[in-house]
Design a protein around this motif. Structure first.
Motif, mmCIF file in Angstrom:
data_model
loop_
_atom_site.group_PDB
_atom_site.id
_atom_site.type_symbol
_atom_site.label_atom_id
_atom_site.label_comp_id
_atom_site.label_asym_id
_atom_site.label_seq_id
_atom_site.Cartn_x
_atom_site.Cartn_y
_atom_site.Cartn_z
ATOM 1 N N VAL A 128 0.763 -1.293 0.086
ATOM 2 C CA VAL A 128 0.107 -0.048 0.024
ATOM 3 C C VAL A 128 0.803 1.162 0.034
ATOM 4 O O VAL A 128 2.115 1.187 0.145
ATOM 5 C CB VAL A 128 -0.881 0.033 1.190
ATOM 6 N N ASP A 129 0.194 2.382 -0.046
ATOM 7 C CA ASP A 129 0.854 3.716 -0.336
ATOM 8 C C ASP A 129 1.470 3.985 1.309
ATOM 9 O O ASP A 129 0.682 3.761 2.218
ATOM 10 C CB ASP A 129 0.086 4.894 -0.748
ATOM 11 N N ALA A 130 2.626 4.440 1.220
ATOM 12 C CA ALA A 130 3.378 4.859 2.407
ATOM 13 C C ALA A 130 2.330 6.253 3.008
ATOM 14 O O ALA A 130 2.194 7.156 1.978
ATOM 15 C CB ALA A 130 4.529 5.210 2.319
ATOM 16 N N VAL A 131 2.312 6.518 4.178
ATOM 17 C CA VAL A 131 1.596 7.547 4.855
ATOM 18 C C VAL A 131 2.769 8.701 4.820
ATOM 19 O O VAL A 131 3.558 8.660 5.782
ATOM 20 C CB VAL A 131 1.087 7.278 6.229
ATOM 21 N N GLU A 132 2.828 9.713 4.048
ATOM 22 C CA GLU A 132 3.786 10.776 3.895
ATOM 23 C C GLU A 132 3.121 12.228 3.685
ATOM 24 O O GLU A 132 2.234 12.193 2.722
ATOM 25 C CB GLU A 132 4.783 10.405 2.989
ATOM 26 N N VAL A 133 3.321 12.859 4.649
ATOM 27 C CA VAL A 133 2.769 14.423 4.443
ATOM 28 C C VAL A 133 3.944 15.310 4.336
ATOM 29 O O VAL A 133 4.787 15.444 5.429
ATOM 30 C CB VAL A 133 2.079 14.580 5.761
ATOM 31 N N ARG A 269 -3.937 16.025 11.043
ATOM 32 C CA ARG A 269 -5.451 15.821 10.158
ATOM 33 C C ARG A 269 -5.056 15.038 8.816
ATOM 34 O O ARG A 269 -5.738 14.142 8.494
ATOM 35 C CB ARG A 269 -6.056 16.779 10.045
ATOM 36 N N LEU A 270 -3.838 15.552 8.258
ATOM 37 C CA LEU A 270 -3.614 14.875 6.926
ATOM 38 C C LEU A 270 -3.049 13.429 7.156
ATOM 39 O O LEU A 270 -3.180 12.770 6.434
ATOM 40 C CB LEU A 270 -2.439 15.954 6.220
ATOM 41 N N GLU A 271 -2.225 13.117 8.192
ATOM 42 C CA GLU A 271 -1.975 11.908 8.459
ATOM 43 C C GLU A 271 -3.007 10.954 8.935
ATOM 44 O O GLU A 271 -3.139 9.832 8.210
ATOM 45 C CB GLU A 271 -0.996 12.074 9.605
ATOM 46 N N ASN A 272 -3.876 11.462 9.566
ATOM 47 C CA ASN A 272 -5.281 10.712 10.062
ATOM 48 C C ASN A 272 -5.793 10.168 8.614
ATOM 49 O O ASN A 272 -6.273 8.974 8.504
ATOM 50 C CB ASN A 272 -6.012 11.463 10.788
ATOM 51 N N MET A 273 -6.327 11.252 7.777
ATOM 52 C CA MET A 273 -6.808 10.902 6.448
ATOM 53 C C MET A 273 -6.013 9.805 5.444
ATOM 54 O O MET A 273 -6.664 9.048 5.025
ATOM 55 C CB MET A 273 -7.072 12.279 5.730
ATOM 56 N N LYS A 274 -4.516 10.151 5.652
ATOM 57 C CA LYS A 274 -3.838 9.221 4.506
ATOM 58 C C LYS A 274 -3.856 7.843 5.419
ATOM 59 O O LYS A 274 -3.711 6.913 4.514
ATOM 60 C CB LYS A 274 -2.540 9.777 4.405
ATOM 61 N N GLN A 275 -3.774 7.699 6.806
ATOM 62 C CA GLN A 275 -4.117 6.473 7.332
ATOM 63 C C GLN A 275 -5.250 5.629 7.123
ATOM 64 O O GLN A 275 -5.277 4.486 6.990
ATOM 65 C CB GLN A 275 -3.739 6.620 8.812
ATOM 66 N N TYR A 276 -6.146 6.317 6.934
ATOM 67 C CA TYR A 276 -7.469 5.706 6.847
ATOM 68 C C TYR A 276 -7.568 5.414 5.403
ATOM 69 O O TYR A 276 -7.929 4.363 5.204
ATOM 70 C CB TYR A 276 -8.702 6.902 7.053
ATOM 71 N N ASP A 277 -7.133 6.109 4.435
ATOM 72 C CA ASP A 277 -6.969 5.808 3.135
ATOM 73 C C ASP A 277 -6.127 4.623 3.156
ATOM 74 O O ASP A 277 -6.189 3.677 1.914
ATOM 75 C CB ASP A 277 -6.410 6.851 2.259
ATOM 76 N N GLN A 278 -4.875 4.473 3.693
ATOM 77 C CA GLN A 278 -4.112 3.361 3.443
ATOM 78 C C GLN A 278 -4.731 2.012 4.157
ATOM 79 O O GLN A 278 -4.809 1.026 3.577
ATOM 80 C CB GLN A 278 -2.910 3.746 4.461
ATOM 81 N N ALA A 279 -5.478 2.363 5.128
ATOM 82 C CA ALA A 279 -6.225 1.139 5.596
ATOM 83 C C ALA A 279 -7.275 0.442 4.556
ATOM 84 O O ALA A 279 -7.558 -0.452 4.124
ATOM 85 C CB ALA A 279 -6.989 1.388 6.753
ATOM 86 N N THR A 280 -8.170 1.651 3.919
ATOM 87 C CA THR A 280 -9.000 1.050 2.934
ATOM 88 C C THR A 280 -8.416 0.621 1.590
ATOM 89 O O THR A 280 -8.683 -0.579 1.215
ATOM 90 C CB THR A 280 -9.736 2.454 2.343
ATOM 91 N N GLN A 281 -7.273 1.196 1.238
ATOM 92 C CA GLN A 281 -6.304 0.571 0.105
ATOM 93 C C GLN A 281 -5.860 -0.823 0.572
ATOM 94 O O GLN A 281 -6.063 -1.959 -0.143
ATOM 95 C CB GLN A 281 -5.427 1.289 -0.032
ATOM 96 N N ALA A 282 -5.684 -1.155 1.897
ATOM 97 C CA ALA A 282 -5.235 -2.251 2.098
ATOM 98 C C ALA A 282 -6.082 -3.330 2.211
ATOM 99 O O ALA A 282 -6.076 -4.438 1.568
ATOM 100 C CB ALA A 282 -4.680 -2.294 3.593
ATOM 101 N N ILE A 432 2.636 -2.677 8.033
ATOM 102 C CA ILE A 432 1.923 -1.733 8.668
ATOM 103 C C ILE A 432 0.866 -2.536 9.552
ATOM 104 O O ILE A 432 0.407 -3.651 9.269
ATOM 105 C CB ILE A 432 1.003 -1.133 7.389
ATOM 106 N N ASP A 433 0.733 -1.943 10.666
ATOM 107 C CA ASP A 433 -0.286 -2.524 11.365
ATOM 108 C C ASP A 433 -1.468 -2.136 11.595
ATOM 109 O O ASP A 433 -1.623 -0.777 11.951
ATOM 110 C CB ASP A 433 0.339 -2.564 12.968
ATOM 111 N N LEU A 434 -2.553 -2.798 10.959
ATOM 112 C CA LEU A 434 -3.984 -2.081 10.812
ATOM 113 C C LEU A 434 -4.772 -2.383 11.915
ATOM 114 O O LEU A 434 -5.960 -2.071 11.688
ATOM 115 C CB LEU A 434 -4.371 -2.570 9.342
ATOM 116 N N ASP A 435 -4.365 -2.745 12.793
ATOM 117 C CA ASP A 435 -5.357 -3.328 13.968
ATOM 118 C C ASP A 435 -6.266 -2.052 14.228
ATOM 119 O O ASP A 435 -7.674 -2.086 14.582
ATOM 120 C CB ASP A 435 -4.668 -3.905 15.183
ATOM 121 N N ASP A 436 -5.649 -1.020 14.795
ATOM 122 C CA ASP A 436 -6.317 0.248 15.100
ATOM 123 C C ASP A 436 -7.662 0.883 14.027
ATOM 124 O O ASP A 436 -8.351 1.323 14.508
ATOM 125 C CB ASP A 436 -5.291 1.393 15.758
ATOM 126 N N GLU A 437 -6.876 0.769 12.995
ATOM 127 C CA GLU A 437 -7.797 1.395 11.895
ATOM 128 C C GLU A 437 -8.979 0.503 11.289
ATOM 129 O O GLU A 437 -10.054 1.003 11.048
ATOM 130 C CB GLU A 437 -6.927 1.723 10.690
#
Length: 464
Positions: A128-133, A269-282, A432-437
């Motif tokens: 998946v894409d890395a979370v980079e802001v 906020r941008l990091e949280n959005m990208k983490q959410y997108d990353q989880a969805t992508q996964a 990536i650990d996605l448990d929280d997301e």
């Protein structure tokens, strides 16, 4: 009653059912009673006509037809339950033999859910894409916020990019002014692209009182899609003034005291959005890998119905709301009808396979849906439908759709189980650990997107 099952293919069976005539007694009695209430025979009170008289006057065949129509659903259901079949859709029934006083024989062909074997899915790996802001991302977020707090003030000069102009519009097609082609006092920001193609070039350089004419294709209204001659008159030019980027702006636009705090919050906020997108992508990529592992036959009739449903929803809901028809939509998308049909079929196949595989996983993993999860899902679906939670809940209950919503959440939980066991790495090679997301609702949304089922309840409600 005796029944037998013949497998025609992995997704279709033929039931052969033999019913002794004595088992039709209840349906025959009901048929005589129903006919009694519908007919009148001289010399008999309504509802008191003897069976032999009904046979003589109206024919035994009419009674048998009524009785068989009443009995068939019951015997079909018994045969399905006896064979423990998971049927899809309505059966094609054929009465092969009906002998008065002896037997009723019929066949029923029906689609069934195929038997699916879920292989070991613990070895699934996805990237998946890395979370980079970046600093540029943060600056853009703050700049966008700054734009929201811009003010305007009238100026006595020609209009230019980013100015806000107040305009009057008049559209003509074939020399005739359209009834819905006149508007006054419209506020428009030059360069925003929110109105007609060509309007920016027409109004730039005009001062208050200036007028210009240009040609443009109308996007909506009674002449949508037609070329129109548009006259635009500028009644006011106003310059946009952006606030200074300083601590005072931070206090105006947020709960923070300093600009640095505002920027730090924007980054988070941008990091949280990208983490959410990353989880969805996964989740999406894990689902794709899972579907590749499983052989899933797709029932032809079910696929045909799903394709028709998707086309209907697109044409009558999504495109209708935008004032487009399918032909115009395909033109905008740059697709042929054949390409559209192929894509629709591919999406329908994926949706059916997703449901079959995840439903099997729900059984395999013995997953249940609790009241809190169902309520949360219902609240989200209500919000996306534009209905209040109470209205949506009522529509769901009245439409008998509660099991559908439960199924959606259960499939979301099934996908979450698979994602939890998958190895997910970002483009930097980090695990990536996605448990929280991986909350139930987010995964359920991913499943809905794959199935193409989101907002069906709202659509059915609007059609009702």
């Amino acid at each position: 009653m005796k029944s037998a099952v013949e497998t025609l293919n992995p997704t279709r069976v033929r039931l052969t059912v033999e019913v002794p005539f004595e088992e039709l007694k209840d349906s025959l009695d009901a048929a005589y009673k129903k006919i009694n209430q519908q007919v009148t025979v001289k010399g008999f009170r309504k509802g008191k006509i003897p069976a032999r008289v009904i046979d003589q006057r109206f024919g035994r065949g009419a009674v048998l037809e009524e009785a068989v129509n009443d009995a068939l659903p019951k015997f079909y259901t018994e045969a399905v339950n006896e064979a423990e079949l998971n049927v899809l859709g309505q059966p094609e029934v054929d009465i092969t033999e009906l002998k008065d006083g002896e037997t009723l024989n019929f066949t029923a062909e029906v689609d069934i859910r195929p038997a699916i074997e879920i292989p070991d899915y613990s070895g699934i790996e996805v990237e998946v894409d890395a979370v980079e802001v970046s600093e540029e991302d943060v600056e853009k977020a703050v700049s966008d916020l700054r734009e929201r707090f811009a003010s305007t003030s009238p100026v006595e000069r020609a209009a230019d990019d980013s100015d806000v102009v107040t305009i009057d519009l008049e559209a003509k097609v074939d020399g005739e002014v359209l009834e819905d082609g006149v508007a006054s006092g419209v506020s428009y920001t030059i360069g925003s692209g929110e109105l007609l193609d060509g309007i920016d070039d027409a109004v730039k350089g005009l001062e208050a009182g200036g007028e210009a004419t240009f040609t443009s294709e109308l996007k909506g209204g009674s002449a949508a899609g037609k070329e129109a001659e548009v006259t635009v008159k500028v009644t006011q030019v106003a310059a946009r003034e952006l606030p200074e980027l300083d601590d005072e702006f931070a206090q105006l636009a947020s709960e923070f005291d300093t600009l640095d705090e505002l920027k730090a919050d924007s980054r988070k906020r941008l990091e949280n959005m990208k983490q959410y997108d990353q989880a969805t992508q996964a989740q999406e990529r894990v689902l794709e890998k899972l579907l590749e592992l499983v052989e899933v036959p797709v029932p032809e009739k079910l696929l045909e119905d799903e394709i028709n449903t998707r086309k209907h929803n697109l044409e009558h809901h999504q495109l209708g709301q935008m004032g487009l028809d399918l032909a115009k939509y395909l033109e905008i998308q740059g697709k042929t009808e054949e390409e559209f049909d192929a894509e629709t079929k591919e999406a329908a196949v994926k949706g059916i396979k997703t449901q079959f595989v995840l439903d099997e996983l729900v059984k395999q993993e013995k997953l249940n849906v609790n009241q809190e999860e169902l309520t949360e899902h219902l609240m989200r679906r209500a919000a996306s439908s534009g209905m209040s939670p109470d209205q949506f809940a009522q529509a769901v209950v009245e439409g008998g759709q509660v099991p559908l919503l439960v199924g959606e959440v259960a499939r979301g939980k099934a996908l979450a189980v698979v994602v939890e066991k998958a190895v997910v790495k970002d483009t930097n090679g980090e695990v990536i650990d996605l448990d929280d997301e991986d909350d139930v609702e987010q995964v359920t949304e991913t499943v809905e997107a794959a199935e193409g089922t989101a907002d069906e309840a709202a659509e059915e409600k609007s059609e009702g």
